[in-house]
Design an enzyme around this catalytic site. Structure first.
Site, PDB file in Angstrom:
ATOM      1  N   ARG A  49      11.243  11.036  49.444  1.00  0.00           N
ATOM      2  CA  ARG A  49      11.320  10.454  48.091  1.00  0.00           C
ATOM      3  C   ARG A  49       9.960   9.871  47.717  1.00  0.00           C
ATOM      4  NH1 ARG A  49      12.669   5.401  47.801  1.00  0.00           N
ATOM      5  NH2 ARG A  49      14.504   5.583  49.130  1.00  0.00           N
ATOM      6  N   TYR A 101      11.184  15.041  20.707  1.00  0.00           N
ATOM      7  CA  TYR A 101      12.251  15.764  21.416  1.00  0.00           C
ATOM      8  C   TYR A 101      13.543  14.930  21.400  1.00  0.00           C
ATOM      9  CZ  TYR A 101      14.755  17.912  25.298  1.00  0.00           C
ATOM     10  OH  TYR A 101      15.696  18.511  26.082  1.00  0.00           O
ATOM     11  N   ASP A 173       3.395  13.956  24.984  1.00  0.00           N
ATOM     12  CA  ASP A 173       4.267  15.019  25.498  1.00  0.00           C
ATOM     13  C   ASP A 173       3.580  16.356  25.192  1.00  0.00           C
ATOM     14  OD1 ASP A 173       6.219  16.945  25.992  1.00  0.00           O
ATOM     15  OD2 ASP A 173       7.862  15.671  25.290  1.00  0.00           O
ATOM     16  N   LYS A 198       9.568  24.212  31.200  1.00  0.00           N
ATOM     17  CA  LYS A 198       9.160  25.116  30.136  1.00  0.00           C
ATOM     18  C   LYS A 198       7.973  25.971  30.610  1.00  0.00           C
ATOM     19  CE  LYS A 198      12.390  22.686  28.266  1.00  0.00           C
ATOM     20  NZ  LYS A 198      12.178  21.508  27.444  1.00  0.00           N
TER      21      LYS A 198
HETATM   22  C1  LIG Z   1      12.656  20.126  27.378  1.00  0.00           C
HETATM   23  C2  LIG Z   1      11.786  19.030  26.859  1.00  0.00           C
HETATM   24  C3  LIG Z   1      11.841  17.730  27.392  1.00  0.00           C
HETATM   25  C4  LIG Z   1      12.848  17.340  28.459  1.00  0.00           C
HETATM   26  O1  LIG Z   1      12.673  18.023  29.639  1.00  0.00           O
HETATM   27  P1  LIG Z   1      13.865  18.413  30.681  1.00  0.00           P
HETATM   28  O2  LIG Z   1      13.133  19.152  31.726  1.00  0.00           O
HETATM   29  O3  LIG Z   1      14.852  19.234  29.906  1.00  0.00           O
HETATM   30  O4  LIG Z   1      14.465  17.137  31.156  1.00  0.00           O
HETATM   31  C5  LIG Z   1      10.966  16.789  26.889  1.00  0.00           C
HETATM   32  N1  LIG Z   1      10.089  17.093  25.900  1.00  0.00           N
HETATM   33  C6  LIG Z   1      10.040  18.325  25.346  1.00  0.00           C
HETATM   34  C7  LIG Z   1       9.070  18.593  24.245  1.00  0.00           C
HETATM   35  C8  LIG Z   1      10.871  19.330  25.818  1.00  0.00           C
HETATM   36  O5  LIG Z   1      10.818  20.551  25.250  1.00  0.00           O
END
Ligand SMILES: *Cc1c(COP(=O)(O)O)cnc(C)c1O
Length: 385
Positions: A49, A101, A173, A198
């Site tokens: 962890r 998001y 982000d 992503k």
């Molecule tokens: C998918 C996404 C998140 C969240 O990520 P997870 O891996 O689904 O928890 C945060 N910000 C953006 C812009 C995203 O596309």
């Protein structure tokens, strides 16, 4: 040695680190715990962890790609956001964009409702509203650009300078573009984070996140919290994401070529009323996209003529676009924000945000572009009959 280029960092991360066997690719370390060398004699890792060799290799790779000091790998993109929330005490204020998001919006609003911090939600392109938000002397300003699903941009360097003047830290982000297409730390931000689910992993088989800080001390503080609250990423996910990362630069190149072609195709199609894509000359922030990003990005959305009936036919006829949320994988996906990603919003709020029932979002994959265009063409034609 000189600063390495992005494709070199991505391909060579962790190579040749196996002292025991000389394995070219770093081994995956699944052990949850590590033996001490002897009484009170610790090794680099003691418990997974807290620290894990596979995760550490992936974390360092992303930190290098974003040109930051410390990378922290988390179990999901949302846990990356939650980790950043640990910087906020009850008296602190955080400023978030109105169109961030949905999962981030939900987390910030619900934690604020429980009194964990003060929250200001603002349209960061509204100068007056932003100045007013910054006058509350926030501890943290969150930026997300381009936005989902309408691909609105904000100016990272300008907002960061204003936020710093107000004494705030800035976290960006960068999920929609990846470090290949945008590097927020180089524009002044203190923290950059991703849902590695992503583009970074890119194969739709990992859910994960990462936080990178520009400064060592802030990174160590966040790494301490990541271990404390137990949201570090697994070794197996780190292994897969590191594997995906190797082809990130080359994938983004092909994604970009395909996305540009799809946008040009959609603009001239009779079934399409409006296309939202920063690469189009009539996009309101086309110039900002050129200046702030290394390319225009892959995500786009468009309004189809004929309302929900046309949307339904489009989805039914498409063969190369899978109807699914998420984005950033090598395969093309299509989604319907108003009933999928943004279903949690009331219809009136959706309309205020510009999300109509006719809006569809594309994550353009790296299939052959001729096949993608042929598929879109037949499905769009059918949607108007
Ligand atoms: C998918 C996404 C998140 C969240 O990520 P997870 O891996 O689904 O928890 C945060 N910000 C953006 C812009 C995203 O596309």
């Amino acid at each position: 040695m000189s600063e390495k280029k992005i494709a070199t960092i991505a391909v060579r991360a962790g190579l040749n680190s196996d002292q025991q066997h000389g394995g070219v690719i770093p081994a995956i370390h699944l052990s949850s715990t590590y033996a001490l060398k002897g009484f009170n004699e610790k090794r680099q890792f003691d418990y997974s962890r807290t620290g894990n060799p596979t995760r550490a290799t992936f974390a360092q790779a992303i930190a290098d790609l974003e040109q930051g000091a410390v990378g922290i790998v988390t179990s999901t993109g949302m846990s990356a956001v939650h980790l950043i929330c640990q910087l906020l005490s009850v008296e602190d204020t955080v400023v978030i964009p109105h169109d961030c998001y949905g999962g981030s919006f939900r987390l910030f609003t619900h934690l604020a409702k429980r009194g964990q911090f003060n929250l200001v939600v603002v349209d960061q392109n509204d100068q007056t509203a932003l100045a007013q938000a910054l006058s509350t002397k926030p501890k943290l300003v969150l930026i997300e650009t381009p936005s989902n699903p309408l691909l609105r941009l904000v100016d990272i360097a300008t907002i960061t300078a204003q936020a710093h003047q107000a004494g705030a830290l800035v976290a960006v982000d960068n999920t929609f573009l990846s470090p290949v297409l945008q590097q927020p730390l180089l524009l002044g931000a203190d923290i950059v984070f991703h849902s590695t689910t992503k583009y970074i992993n890119g194969h739709s088989d990992v859910v994960g996140g990462v936080v990178v800080t520009k400064e060592q001390a802030l990174g160590e503080e966040l790494a301490w919290w990541a271990n404390c609250i137990g949201i570090t990423g697994s070794a197996f996910d780190s292994y897969l994401a590191l594997r995906g990362l190797k082809t990130l630069p080359i994938r983004m190149k092909q994604h970009q070529i395909n996305a540009n072609a799809v946008a040009q195709f959609l603009v001239q199609h009779d079934a399409v009323a409006q296309v939202y894509f920063p690469g189009l000359a009539d996009h309101p922030q086309h110039e900002l996209a050129k200046q702030q990003q290394n390319d225009f990005g892959v995500m786009m959305s468009f309004e189809i003529k004929g309302g929900v009936a046309a949307v339904k036919t489009l989805f039914a006829r498409l063969q190369l676009f899978t109807l699914a949320q998420s984005l950033g994988g090598v395969e093309s996906l299509i989604s319907h924000p108003s009933t999928m990603t943004h279903a949690g919003m009331a219809v009136e709020a959706q309309l205020v945000a510009g999300i109509s029932a006719s809006l569809v979002r594309l994550s353009v994959g790296i299939e052959d572009i001729a096949d993608i265009l042929a598929d879109l063409s037949q499905a769009l034609d059918a949607s108007q009959q």
